[in-house]
Design a protein around this motif. Sequence first.
Motif, PDB file in Angstrom:
ATOM      1  N   SER A 137      -7.051   0.336  -1.112  1.00 31.38           N
ATOM      2  CA  SER A 137      -7.319   0.876  -2.448  1.00 31.38           C
ATOM      3  C   SER A 137      -6.105   1.597  -3.026  1.00 31.38           C
ATOM      4  O   SER A 137      -6.094   1.947  -4.204  1.00 31.38           O
ATOM      5  CB  SER A 137      -8.516   1.832  -2.411  1.00 31.38           C
ATOM      6  OG  SER A 137      -8.225   2.978  -1.651  1.00 31.38           O
ATOM      7  N   ALA A 189      -2.358   1.399  -7.246  1.00 31.72           N
ATOM      8  CA  ALA A 189      -3.171   2.484  -7.807  1.00 31.72           C
ATOM      9  C   ALA A 189      -2.372   3.227  -8.872  1.00 31.72           C
ATOM     10  O   ALA A 189      -1.225   3.621  -8.629  1.00 31.72           O
ATOM     11  CB  ALA A 189      -3.589   3.451  -6.704  1.00 31.72           C
ATOM     12  N   SER A 214      -4.291   2.188   3.224  1.00 30.33           N
ATOM     13  CA  SER A 214      -5.570   1.846   2.597  1.00 30.33           C
ATOM     14  C   SER A 214      -5.360   0.842   1.472  1.00 30.33           C
ATOM     15  O   SER A 214      -4.489   1.015   0.614  1.00 30.33           O
ATOM     16  CB  SER A 214      -6.232   3.105   2.043  1.00 30.33           C
ATOM     17  OG  SER A 214      -7.379   2.784   1.291  1.00 30.33           O
ATOM     18  N   ILE A 236      -7.484   8.084  -4.250  1.00 37.58           N
ATOM     19  CA  ILE A 236      -7.527   6.880  -3.427  1.00 37.58           C
ATOM     20  C   ILE A 236      -8.559   7.034  -2.329  1.00 37.58           C
ATOM     21  O   ILE A 236      -8.635   8.076  -1.659  1.00 37.58           O
ATOM     22  CB  ILE A 236      -6.134   6.597  -2.839  1.00 37.58           C
ATOM     23  CG1 ILE A 236      -5.193   6.279  -4.006  1.00 37.58           C
ATOM     24  CG2 ILE A 236      -6.173   5.448  -1.846  1.00 37.58           C
ATOM     25  CD1 ILE A 236      -3.781   6.135  -3.651  1.00 37.58           C
ATOM     26  N   ASP A 265     -10.948   0.029   4.964  1.00 40.48           N
ATOM     27  CA  ASP A 265     -11.959  -1.021   4.934  1.00 40.48           C
ATOM     28  C   ASP A 265     -12.964  -0.788   6.059  1.00 40.48           C
ATOM     29  O   ASP A 265     -12.608  -0.868   7.237  1.00 40.48           O
ATOM     30  CB  ASP A 265     -11.274  -2.375   5.110  1.00 40.48           C
ATOM     31  CG  ASP A 265     -12.213  -3.543   4.853  1.00 40.48           C
ATOM     32  OD1 ASP A 265     -13.430  -3.364   5.029  1.00 40.48           O
ATOM     33  OD2 ASP A 265     -11.725  -4.619   4.484  1.00 40.48           O
ATOM     34  N   THR A 306       0.856  -1.190   0.000  1.00 38.63           N
ATOM     35  CA  THR A 306       0.000   0.000   0.000  1.00 38.63           C
ATOM     36  C   THR A 306       0.894   1.242   0.000  1.00 38.63           C
ATOM     37  O   THR A 306       2.115   1.150   0.086  1.00 38.63           O
ATOM     38  CB  THR A 306      -0.942   0.029   1.222  1.00 38.63           C
ATOM     39  OG1 THR A 306      -0.152   0.066   2.419  1.00 38.63           O
ATOM     40  CG2 THR A 306      -1.824  -1.210   1.242  1.00 38.63           C
TER      41      THR A 306
END
Length: 269
Positions: free
Chosen positions: A78, A82, A76, A88, A92, A61
């Motif tokens: 996400s 990326a 995160s 972003i 969760d 991450t």
Amino acid sequence: MLRTGLLIVFICLLRVSVTAQSRVIEISTNYGDMRFRLYDDTPKHQKAFIELANEGYYDGTLFYRVIENFLIQGGSKSSRNAPPGKRIGYGDPDKTVDDEILKHYFHKKGSLCAPRQPDEVNPFKQSDISQFFIVKGSVHTSGALDTMEMAVNVPIRKKIVEKYMTPEVREQLKQLKEEKKVKEFRELAGEIKDDIETDYNLDPNTLEFSEAQREAYTTVGGYPELDGKYTIFGECISGFDVIDKIAALKTDSNNRPYNDVKIKVSVIK
């Protein structure tokens, strides 16, 4: 018999010392490594963070939100892989922990903290442990801290004064003064003053920085505006220069660094 007793005592002391050892984690990045001591009196956050770290949840991450003189935030899911420029999201929502906001911890530089959703959607202040932020902040003067206290406390005191110094009470005091009833005037004024001070001292929203806070914020620095709002579950013990490097990176309009800062979290002990 004496030797046996001493041996038992030694074993007990050894167990205590091992149990009392704080957990230490390392956050490695392509800009350097940081180590953090996790607090034992925030056990829910410590346990959840270590479990996720051991699962490799944070690995790969990014530190996706970087604001100089404020914080660096990452973890995160996400943010993993990326593409450049992508906005972003947050962590969760299923990985939350009950708050462990403790007054003796404050947002000095290097504090390891858990973000959370705003009060209007998260009234119990549950933390999102699927991500984390590290305080960068800045160094404050004593005068600046005094101003922060006044900005919070003056409106609180004013509201309490208005509660007791009603127009009727003011008129009563004025009349006692005009009639030269000094004793009665002082008694009533004294009662009102005591009521005001009692309410003010009991108000949980007043702000008074402790000696420890003042020492930290005027030396290493930090971000006092966050105190009491987020759970702090650890502090940096090495790698402060890495915090500085990451916090100084150039970012886009979403506060994401143009150069990715990749994360790997390891449990040292």
